[in-house]
Design an enzyme around this catalytic site. Structure first.
Site, PDB file in Angstrom:
ATOM      1  CG  ASP A  99       1.131 -35.348  15.875  1.00  0.00           C
ATOM      2  OD1 ASP A  99       1.676 -35.134  17.383  1.00  0.00           O
ATOM      3  OD2 ASP A  99      -0.036 -34.643  15.654  1.00  0.00           O
ATOM      4  CE1 TYR A 121      -3.808  -1.276  -0.486  1.00  0.00           C
ATOM      5  CE2 TYR A 121      -3.741  -2.862   1.532  1.00  0.00           C
ATOM      6  CZ  TYR A 121      -4.424  -2.487   0.332  1.00  0.00           C
ATOM      7  OH  TYR A 121      -5.795  -3.400   0.315  1.00  0.00           O
ATOM      8  CD  GLU A 125       2.893 -31.296  14.777  1.00  0.00           C
ATOM      9  OE1 GLU A 125       3.703 -32.436  15.439  1.00  0.00           O
ATOM     10  OE2 GLU A 125       1.460 -31.697  14.492  1.00  0.00           O
TER      11      GLU A 125
END
Lengths: 641, 383
Positions: free
Chosen positions: B263, B112, B211
């Site tokens: 995980d 912008y 995580e």
């Protein structure tokens, strides 16, 4: 189109062929009448002596002519029986849809269903010769008279072709005036006037009133016309649809009288009937003027006369063509295509046929007609490129095939079976290609100049004339020219002007070898968009011209060139060459446009480099201006083309 | 509790930050000056960017992460490049202005801003992003990252809790704010988009990068950091730039190790953990700032699945593909034999297990049993 399609047909005896279709509802006409006076009197007017009947099979009552066509038809049906009587009184022939099937002499026996032998007899009585004129009267579409709009254009085309051929042969720069007058809603008078050598008095009726009469069929030479059908067919069409004769005025040279003829074609006998034969005052020192009144439909657009004459002008830059057409509110419009070349084209030379281009039937006929004493002499005299070497090779082939004939056998004595083998053997012998100096192409320079003149709205032009090539023993030469860009419509398919011996081809675009060659070329390689299996899209006019001693048309109406591989190949090469030039031009134009665009970048963005540097380095305005000026100069120097 | 930082030290932090900014400005100035000098000598200036392509990415074994190679792309100022050149220079000018005013701009902000540049404005944000990436690459050669140029990512970082005090100088006043990460109750400190100016004070023994937000919340709420004397960082999937940079700076300055707890599936291992540790090939020019080469892998490991009898799900097609691809092409896996073995084992088992699977043995089993047991044998962590 007219409904009276049937006319009497006689097939040779011994062939159990039924006469052509015989629709129901026809009325029999006494057979003697048919045979002896087979034609209508077209028009009681025209100063013709009543005895000379205007050939007009199947035409209505003369009185009815002023009435609209459909009403006439109705009237005819309603007054059917009387018509026969009228016909008799007026020596009319077949006015009905009568055919031989119902009109045979043994009509009664047919009706009673007699035995086989009788039937053969009956049939034999119906079998007779078909006049070529009758054939074409029924199959007018073969000659390009399928519908009123096309008929009008075909007539103009045939007359203009003849005029140009005559002028070229005489070495005269053609001045041709085509005038179209609208007499009624669907009735026109086409007048074509030229400054050609004129026609001698004796020939006038035959040329305009006899099909297959001409000078060009037997000569193997590049010319517009070939068969001698065109103009007489146009006259025949005029006669069929309006009953008016062909009007001819011709002066065969300064000081000679100008003859005026009115001629109709006798379709049964294929002979001209002369209605008027006088001399008149005429301001032309030499030339011919032919006027045909006919039913027609005047259309603008792709198949218009205007478009046709424009295309003629492109391929005949040495001709001045004036077109006077019906203008708005009864006025007339005058359009002049002035010549752009001051030299008539080189008169093409006639050549003898090449042995590889002659079909068996013609070969046999040539042998029959030959007066040569030996095959050796026959072959050498009648064909081009046959010398001792060819004869020697041929003898070897013939001996190998175990034939009895020798080089010394008189051609007329050669049995048909051997002639066939001889023809085959001739095909196996290696023979030099035919001479190609018999061709008269338009030429790259003239074609280019003509295209610039006639299609002035483009901005790129190029033309390619290929060296002569040979198909089936016939020399031919391909020329391609194209106009691109400018104000030509950019989102339409390319326009293809097809020409055969300088004659524009108007119809059957998709059947033509030229169209195929254009469609098959990958135009995108030349920066022209093209959908699959279609003409290229863009502001493009393509001119393709085949000049040949014998252009292979797909039909007698001469609308499409047959797909000979040699011809397709040559067109392709010419298109490729002009396509490459066009691609180069488009590429260059794009580069120039990009260059312009980039130049504008300099003006647009360099100030921002100045601003950024000023901000970062805290430059004064003066320093910034110096940077901007220096950079602008540096970049502009590097872009100088 | 961490000891208090002295006033003198705070002054030092301030000074260090000012120096870093000065260096940034100086580099921008030098680059612009080079361009200007070249122009005035009637030459065509150029900018040398490192080539940002996979072909120019090398795995630096000694450093343990992907690095940009030496290939340079020279962009000379010609008529063709004048627009991009002008935009690059204007963007650099914007960066200088941001540093000088202690301000910052997101990618969107910068886009912008350009709307005020007249003809040089960007038509859409992808254009300005490209120019920004160019500048980032240009200055990465001088070890200056985008955040130092004050172009910050839109996304903020993860959550932090534990034995840590963050010193955050106020943008306007320069006053340093002291943030104690033990005092957020059940909430947490949120890593800001810009972490360059932060200073740390900690006596924690390690950083635990987690995580999922759920696991982080459990450990935070039960004050696991107190028990284990550590700093908890939530990554929420693949860590953002600022999270990675925060962990990197924290671990370097406090000289403490980073343990990843994610995980046990190809995504957790080869995307989350690997990105944290060695960065990615796509953005190799920024890895020098963002990866955490000292990190190691606490769990969940494929062996844990067996050992703790964890409930599993079958591997998905994409997981298998990702694992195979990693084994075949990824220099990280090619480098570490232990990881190849672990990944092959996972593929062989054909299953995956999430952090939360430990809840099978009780909700707090993870902090009462699993983590303490794991932390006893740190040396056994996967590299």
């Amino acid at each position: 189109m007219r409904r009276e399609r049937q006319s009497r047909v006689r097939v040779p005896a011994g062939r159990s062929q039924r006469p052509v279709d015989s629709p129901a509802g026809q009325r029999p006409v006494p057979v003697d009448q048919q045979l002896e006076v087979p034609f209508d009197v077209a028009q009681p007017a025209v100063d013709a002596p009543p005895a000379v009947a205007a050939a007009k099979p199947g035409e209505e009552l003369p009185r009815a002519e002023a009435q609209p066509r459909i009403r006439r038809e109705a009237a005819r049906v309603a007054t059917g029986p009387r018509v026969a009587a009228d016909g008799e009184a007026r020596q009319r022939g077949v006015t009905r849809r009568g055919t031989a099937a119902r009109q045979g002499r043994s009509r009664a026996s047919v009706a009673s269903g007699s035995s086989g032998g009788d039937i053969a007899q009956v049939m034999a009585s119906k079998q007779r010769e078909i006049s070529i004129s009758e054939f074409f009267a029924k199959n007018r579409h073969l000659l390009g008279f399928d519908n009123p709009a096309k008929a009008l254009l075909t007539t103009v085309k045939e007359a203009v072709d003849n005029a140009l051929d005559a002028c070229d042969e005489a070495g005269i720069l053609p001045e041709i005036e085509v005038q179209l007058e609208q007499l009624e809603e669907e009735r026109f008078r086409v007048t074509v006037e030229d400054n050609g050598p004129g026609i001698v008095r004796n020939q006038i009726p035959k040329i305009f009133g006899k099909l297959l009469y001409g000078s060009k069929f037997h000569a193997l030479k590049q010319s517009r016309g070939q068969q001698g059908i065109g103009i007489s067919a146009a006259g025949m069409y005029g006669l069929l649809t309006t009953g008016k004769p062909v009007e001819i005025t011709s002066r065969a040279g300064t000081g000679r009288p100008a003859h005026h003829f009115e001629v109709v074609i006798n379709t049964e006998k294929n002979t001209p009937d002369t209605l008027v034969d006088t001399t008149v005052e005429w301001d032309k020192p030499h030339g011919t003027r032919v006027a045909i009144t006919m039913q027609g439909l005047y259309k603008k657009g792709r198949h218009s006369i205007d478009g046709y004459l424009l295309q003629v002008a492109v391929a005949n830059p040495h001709a001045t063509i004036t077109y006077i057409s019906p203008g708005e509110e009864g006025g007339e419009e005058r359009l002049v295509y002035a010549r752009t070349a001051e030299e008539p084209p080189r008169e093409p030379r006639a050549i003898k046929p090449h042995p590889h281009g002659v079909e068996l039937g013609i070969f046999l006929k040539m042998m029959q007609n030959s007066s040569a004493r030996s095959l050796r002499a026959f072959l050498k005299e009648e064909f081009s490129r046959v010398g001792d070497k060819v004869i020697t090779d041929l003898v070897k082939e013939v001996t190998a095939a175990g034939l009895q004939v020798t080089a010394g056998t008189p051609p007329r004595r050669v049995p048909v079976r051997d002639a066939e083998a001889l023809h085959t053997a001739l095909g196996r012998v290696k023979i030099m290609a035919p001479p190609t100096d018999c061709l008269s192409p338009i030429g790259e320079d003239l074609l280019l100049a003509a295209l610039r003149q006639r299609v002035p709205q483009a901005h790129f032009y190029t033309a390619v004339t290929r060296p002569p090539a040979v198909y089936r023993g016939n020399p031919f030469q391909i020329e391609v020219a194209l106009a691109y860009g400018g104000d030509l419509p950019a989102d339409a398919l390319a326009e293809v002007y097809r020409y055969a011996n300088r004659v524009p081809l108007q119809y059957q675009r998709s059947a033509c070898a030229m169209t195929k060659a254009v469609v098959d070329l990958p135009w995108r390689n030349y920066k022209i968009p093209q959908s699959k299996g279609a003409l290229p899209t863009g502001p493009l006019v393509l001119v393709i011209h085949i000049a040949s001693v014998w252009v292979p048309f797909t039909s007698e109406s001469k609308e499409a060139v047959a797909h000979y591989p040699e011809i397709l190949h040559e067109i392709r090469l010419a298109l490729q060459e002009s396509g490459r030039r066009l691609g180069g031009h488009i590429g260059h134009s794009r580069r120039v446009a990009e260059e312009e665009q980039k130049r504008s970048y300099i003006q647009k963005y360099i100030p921002h480099i100045g601003i950024a540097l000023q901000e970062i380095l805290r430059l004064t305005d003066k320093e910034r201006e110096r940077t901007v000026a220096t950079l602008t100069a540096t970049l502009e120097r590097s872009r100088r083309m | 509790m961490p000891k208090r930082i002295s006033q003198a030290q705070l002054g030092g932090i301030r000074k260090k930050n000012v120096q870093a900014d000065r260096r940034t400005v100086e580099l921008i100035r030098a680059t612009a000056d080079e361009v200007n000098t070249r122009i005035l000598k009637q030459g065509k200036p150029d900018l040398k960017f490192p080539v940002r392509a996979l072909s120019n990415v090398v795995y630096a074994e000694n450093k343990g992460y992907f690095e940009i190679g030496r290939q340079k792309k020279v962009r000379t100022l010609t008529v063709n490049t004048v627009k991009a050149f002008a935009q690059t220079l204007r963007m650099m000018s914007l960066s200088k202005q941001l540093v000088e005013t202690h301000d910052f701009a997101t990618k969107r902000d910068a886009y912008y801003q350009s709307k005020n540049w007249g003809a040089a404005m960007f038509q859409d944000q992808t254009e300005s992003d490209t120019v920004m990436d160019d500048i980032e690459a240009l200055f990465s050669v001088s070890a200056i990252n985008r955040e130092q140029l004050r172009f910050i990512p839109d996304e903020h970082g993860g959550a932090v809790a534990g034995e840590l005090v963050v010193y955050d100088p106020d943008l306007e006043t320069g006053e340093i704010e002291r943030i104690d990460c033990t005092r957020f109750g059940s909430g947490a400190y949120s890593i800001p988009s810009l972490v360059e100016h932060l200073s740390f004070e900690t006596e924690a023994k390690f950083i635990l990068a987690i995580e999922t937000g759920g696991m982080f919340q459990r450990l935070q709420s039960h004050k696991f950091w107190k028990k284990a004397n550590c700093i908890l960082v939530s990554m929420s999937g693949v860590p953002t730039r600022s999270t990675r940079r925060f962990i990197r700076r924290l671990s370097e300055e406090a000289r403490i190790p980073v343990y990843a707890f994610v995980d046990c599936d190809p995504y957790g291992i080869s995307n989350i953990y690997r990105t944290l540790k060695v960065g990615s090939g796509n953005a190799a020019h920024i890895n020098q700032f963002f990866c955490v080469p000292g990190a190691c892998y606490l769990g969940v490991t494929p062996e844990d699945i067996v050992e703790y009898k964890l409930p599993t799900h079958p591997l998905k097609e994409v997981d298998i593909k990702r694992a195979r691809d990693a084994l075949k092409n990824d220099p990280f896996f090619l480098q570490h034999r232990a990881w190849r073995k672990a990944m092959e084992m996972l593929l062989k088992m054909g299953v995956r297990a999430e952090q939360q699977a430990l809840a099978k043995w009780g909700l707090n089993y993870v902090m009462e049993e699993y983590l303490p047991r794991k932390l006893k044998s740190v040396a056994a962590f996967l590299p």
